[in-house]
Design an enzyme around this catalytic site. Structure first.
Site, PDB file in Angstrom:
ATOM      1  CB  CYS A  34      18.402  94.927  63.062  1.00 56.92           C
ATOM      2  SG  CYS A  34      18.280  95.093  64.844  1.00 56.92           S
ATOM      3  CB  CYS A 104      17.568 101.197  68.331  1.00 54.96           C
ATOM      4  SG  CYS A 104      18.372 100.578  66.842  1.00 54.96           S
TER       5      CYS A 104
END
Length: 150
Positions: A34, A104
């Site tokens: 990402c 995350c």
């Protein structure tokens, strides 16, 4: 995407942004999939208590929010207690994350661990239960699905 109010709060008003000069420990991790990069700085006192924690994150809103929350959660904790701040604890403190953003919170956990690892190496100590961190969490397959939404 539905983000909780806490995620939005930590994204729009992140806490503990910045660097700590001469940090006791500093850890940088990223996710090649990402493109998020997270760096965590820890100031640890002689009793192994985290006096301060700061972060710099290049990434999406969820990456910034998880960095912010992770530093909030480890401040005032001992090194051993900070090791117990998992991605699950970060997500719970933020009232959850969308499934495609779970990585995350893993980044935040790994950045804390990388900073603790750096501290241990600088001081020639072993922190029980701490494993050598990876610099790219996409090398860890935590069983999360497709993350190409960013």
């Amino acid at each position: 995407m539905n983000y909780s109010d806490k995620v939005m709060e930590h994204f729009t008003n992140p806490q503990n942004v910045g660097e700590i000069e001469n940090a006791s420990g500093c850890g940088t991790v990223g996710n090649a999939v990402c493109g998020d990069i997270m760096r965590v700085y820890l100031d640890i006192d002689e009793n192994n208590v985290i006096r301060d924690a700061k972060f710099k994150t290049f990434g999406c809103g969820a990456a910034i929010a998880t960095s912010s929350m992770a530093t909030v959660l480890v401040k005032g904790k001992t090194v051993q207690e900070a090791l117990e701040v998992t991605n699950k604890a970060v997500m719970e403190a933020l009232d959850g994350l969308p499934p495609v953003k779970v990585h995350c919170s893993l980044l935040a956990e790994e950045a804390i661990h990388a900073a603790l690892w750096d501290y241990a190496e600088k001081n020639g100590i072993v922190i029980e239960g701490l494993e050598k961190p990876v610099s790219d969490i996409s090398e860890h397959d935590h069983g999360h699905g497709d993350e190409d939404d960013e």
